[in-house]
Design a protein around this motif. Structure first.
Motif, short mmCIF file in Angstrom:
data_model
loop_
_atom_site.label_atom_id
_atom_site.label_comp_id
_atom_site.label_asym_id
_atom_site.label_seq_id
_atom_site.Cartn_x
_atom_site.Cartn_y
_atom_site.Cartn_z
N SER A 196 -59.77 28.66 12.14
CA SER A 196 -58.66 29.28 11.41
C SER A 196 -58.54 28.61 10.06
CB SER A 196 -57.35 29.14 12.20
OG SER A 196 -56.26 29.64 11.44
N HIS A 197 -59.06 29.27 9.03
CA HIS A 197 -58.94 28.71 7.69
C HIS A 197 -57.50 28.85 7.21
CE1 HIS A 197 -60.69 27.09 4.06
NE2 HIS A 197 -60.05 28.00 3.35
N THR A 198 -56.96 30.06 7.36
CA THR A 198 -55.55 30.31 7.10
C THR A 198 -55.03 31.22 8.21
OG1 THR A 198 -55.89 32.32 5.77
CG2 THR A 198 -55.93 30.19 4.60
N HIS A 199 -53.72 31.43 8.21
CA HIS A 199 -53.15 32.37 9.16
C HIS A 199 -51.90 32.99 8.56
CE1 HIS A 199 -50.73 28.74 10.03
NE2 HIS A 199 -49.77 29.62 10.28
N THR A 200 -51.50 34.11 9.13
CA THR A 200 -50.34 34.86 8.65
C THR A 200 -49.51 35.31 9.84
OG1 THR A 200 -51.64 35.67 6.77
CG2 THR A 200 -49.59 36.83 7.27
N LEU A 201 -48.21 35.11 9.77
CA LEU A 201 -47.33 35.51 10.87
C LEU A 201 -46.80 36.92 10.68
CD1 LEU A 201 -45.11 32.31 11.41
CD2 LEU A 201 -47.41 32.81 12.28
N VAL A 202 -46.76 37.66 11.79
CA VAL A 202 -46.08 38.95 11.83
C VAL A 202 -45.02 38.82 12.94
CG1 VAL A 202 -46.32 41.46 12.03
CG2 VAL A 202 -48.24 40.09 11.18
N PRO A 203 -43.84 38.31 12.59
CA PRO A 203 -42.83 38.02 13.62
C PRO A 203 -42.14 39.27 14.12
CG PRO A 203 -42.32 36.96 11.49
CD PRO A 203 -43.40 37.97 11.27
N GLU A 204 -41.90 39.31 15.43
CA GLU A 204 -41.10 40.35 16.04
C GLU A 204 -40.01 39.67 16.87
OE1 GLU A 204 -44.04 44.14 16.30
OE2 GLU A 204 -43.76 43.00 18.13
N GLY A 205 -39.23 40.45 17.58
CA GLY A 205 -38.12 39.87 18.32
C GLY A 205 -38.56 38.88 19.39
N ARG A 206 -39.41 39.32 20.31
CA ARG A 206 -39.81 38.47 21.43
C ARG A 206 -41.09 37.70 21.18
NH1 ARG A 206 -38.81 42.42 26.72
NH2 ARG A 206 -36.56 42.69 26.44
N ASN A 207 -41.91 38.19 20.26
CA ASN A 207 -43.23 37.61 20.04
C ASN A 207 -43.48 37.34 18.57
OD1 ASN A 207 -44.17 38.09 22.89
ND2 ASN A 207 -43.89 40.23 22.26
N VAL A 208 -44.40 36.44 18.33
CA VAL A 208 -44.92 36.23 16.99
C VAL A 208 -46.42 36.55 17.04
CG1 VAL A 208 -45.30 34.61 15.10
CG2 VAL A 208 -43.27 34.38 16.54
N TYR A 209 -46.83 37.52 16.23
CA TYR A 209 -48.26 37.79 16.10
C TYR A 209 -48.81 36.93 14.98
CZ TYR A 209 -47.85 41.79 19.22
OH TYR A 209 -47.64 42.59 20.31
N VAL A 210 -50.00 36.42 15.18
CA VAL A 210 -50.65 35.57 14.20
C VAL A 210 -51.98 36.20 13.82
CG1 VAL A 210 -51.44 33.24 13.64
CG2 VAL A 210 -49.61 33.56 15.33
N TYR A 211 -52.13 36.53 12.51
CA TYR A 211 -53.41 37.00 12.00
C TYR A 211 -54.20 35.78 11.52
CZ TYR A 211 -51.63 41.84 11.88
OH TYR A 211 -51.12 43.08 12.22
N VAL A 212 -55.33 35.55 12.13
CA VAL A 212 -56.13 34.38 11.81
C VAL A 212 -57.30 34.78 10.91
CG1 VAL A 212 -57.58 32.54 12.75
CG2 VAL A 212 -55.50 33.24 13.96
N SER A 213 -57.35 34.18 9.73
CA SER A 213 -58.42 34.44 8.77
C SER A 213 -59.46 33.33 8.85
CB SER A 213 -57.88 34.54 7.35
OG SER A 213 -57.01 35.65 7.21
N SER A 214 -60.72 33.71 8.94
CA SER A 214 -61.81 32.74 8.98
C SER A 214 -63.08 33.45 8.51
CB SER A 214 -62.00 32.17 10.39
OG SER A 214 -62.17 33.22 11.33
#
Length: 503
Positions: A196-214
């Motif tokens: 994971s060079h960088t990552h980006t969060l896509v937060p929702e109510g119950r979950n956090v999605y993480v987009y992992v860039s590499s």
């Protein structure tokens, strides 16, 4: 001061369930003596420059064209309020995130939490030793996320460097519980392809999605095989972060052959990086949009379904861009600023020889509606102050300054310092403020400077790779309206709707 101190034992790679169980048992101690940073994650050694380049640098300093080593200069509308040098974590400082009265500062050796309730006197709350470059950092609620993009012996915070050619090596995402800022607790790890060079969060109510860039797959790396033409998506349940797990790997550059369908790079496009993944992604959840800076390509995609992002446009610049590095939307979501990391961040690319268009930002207008939107190039922006041939300098991490009706941005340029610029007119961007230090050396190219410069709740915070944590105050009528905007949380790559979310 708080340091995570686990025994330095070699372990095989952990599965997600086993990793969570082991990591929950990790203890935080107040004594740094038993834990030392791993030298395998330090940046490259200084580079010798030619005698003529060194002489030119010294002449420019003597003539006052550039500041002397470590000298601070800035525009009249900038005040330097504070600097907090490195302390227990000697590695390279990296990205920043914010929550309430706290700033979270990444470092190749771990992360540091500051209390910024008084911006003139930031205070260290805790420091966590957890080597694994770059330690790109973000926060959401009680969770903190760290990216590891260096091959490690295991997922623990006491891991050591290990060749990526070994199957047992680990790279990926780490998750901490920060409900107690003085005692962050490591709760989960998820291995991802190519790390994971960088990552980006896509937060929702119950979950956090993480987009992992590499990126940068290699047939010799068991856990980073080509083609690698997409991003890893991790789902983290807020109430059970130890159950964090991969939920998909959407392909962004479908195509025939071993390298997928991204920019082929050289020799087809000389001087351009071949696209083998993404470097950074910025999401704008209020508009269900994301912009990806993906080595040789810039992309726009829809995130209506966060587990299945859909590319809706793609652009290339095979004349002036070498490596698409990061992206920023304007507030109205009708522009995107892409940055180019010419020279990989280690080169002197802000001099007269390189010129104004290479290593610059590219400003693109968004045309059309919905999934028919297209990116249309308008202009380049690069800092108007030439830097020495001994200074690494290129466009790096920045954020919007929230002023209604204006497109203003603060941005780090490594040893080019911090630039505040206006791109309200996409065709005529201009700098309105700056802050910088002189070169770290007049004799050799030493890496350093501002990695990230972000605007948060009335101040600019910069994480200087070598000099530490800086706090700046803008005193300018053009940016004054932003002082009224207050955010509860800021991860710049999860771009907020400032005027919909402020208190």
């Amino acid at each position: 001061m708080t340091l995570l101190n686990e025994p330095r034992t070699r372990r095989r790679r952990l599965g997600v369930a086993a990793a969570a169980a082991g990591l929950l048992a990790a203890l935080l101690t107040a004594a740094p003596a038993g834990a030392t940073p791993d030298p395998g994650d330090t940046p490259k050694a200084p580079k010798k420059v030619s005698k003529s380049d060194a002489a030119d640098t010294k002449e420019a300093i003597a003539d006052g064209k550039i500041p002397a080593p470590d000298e601070i200069v800035h525009s009249d509308n900038v005040e330097h309020l504070a600097n907090i040098p490195k302390d227990a974590l000697p590695g390279t400082n990296s990205d920043l995130a914010f929550q309430g009265k706290y700033a979270f500062a990444g470092n190749y050796d771990g992360f540091r939490i500051f209390d910024i309730s008084n911006p003139k006197k930031p205070k260290t709350v805790s420091q966590v030793l957890c080597p694994g470059s770059q330690n790109d950092i973000s926060v959401s609620g009680n969770l903190l996320f760290l990216s590891t993009d260096s091959s490690r012996s295991d997922s623990s915070c006491s891991s050591t460097t290990q060749p990526a050619t070994e199957k047992s090596s680990w790279e990926g995402m780490k998750v901490f519980d920060i409900s107690d800022k003085k005692n962050p607790r490591y709760v989960a790890a998820v291995e991802t392809a190519c790390g994971s060079h960088t990552h980006t969060l896509v937060p929702e109510g119950r979950n956090v999605y993480v987009y992992v860039s590499s990126y940068a797959p290699n047939a010799a790396f068991p856990d980073c095989q080509p083609p690698h033409d997409g991003i890893s998506v991790i789902k983290v349940p807020r109430k059970a972060p130890h159950k964090a797990a991969m939920v998909g790997f959407p392909v962004l550059f479908p195509g025939e052959g071993p390298d997928g369908g991204g920019n082929p790079g050289g020799p087809t496009n000389p001087g351009v990086s071949k696209t083998t993944g993404c470097h950074d992604i910025t999401v704008l959840p209020s508009k269900d949009l994301a912009a990806g800076a993906c080595m040789g390509d810039g992309i726009l995609f829809s995130i209506k379904d966060p587990e299945r992002p859909k590319v809706i446009d793609r652009v290339q610049d095979n004349v002036n861009f070498a490596f698409w590095h990061s992206a920023t939307f304007n507030q109205r979501a009708n522009k995107v600023v892409f940055t180019d990391e010419l020279g990989g961040g280690g080169g002197a690319t802000c001099n007269a020889e390189v010129g104004p268009n290479r290593g610059a930002n590219g400003i693109y207008d968004l045309k059309g509606w919905g999934d028919k939107r297209k990116l249309a190039f308008k202009s380049y922006y690069k800092i108007p102050r030439h830097q020495a041939n001994t200074e690494n300098c290129v466009a790096h991490n920045g954020s919007l300054i929230p002023v209604p009706g204006k497109d203003l941005m603060v941005q780090a340029w490594y040893q080019g310092g911090v630039s505040v610029w206006d791109f309200t007119d996409s065709s005529k961007p201009q700098e309105i403020a700056y802050f910088e230090r002189g070169p770290l050396s007049a004799d050799e190219l030493v890496g350093g400077g501002s990695w990230s410069a972000y605007y948060y709740n009335g101040h600019i915070y910069s994480n200087d790779m070598e000099k530490g944590f800086d706090v700046l105050k803008l005193k300018d009528k053009r940016t004054a309206p932003a002082d009224k905007v207050r955010m509860r949380e800021l991860n710049v790559q999860t771009q907020p709707d400032y005027f919909g979310w402020h208190d």
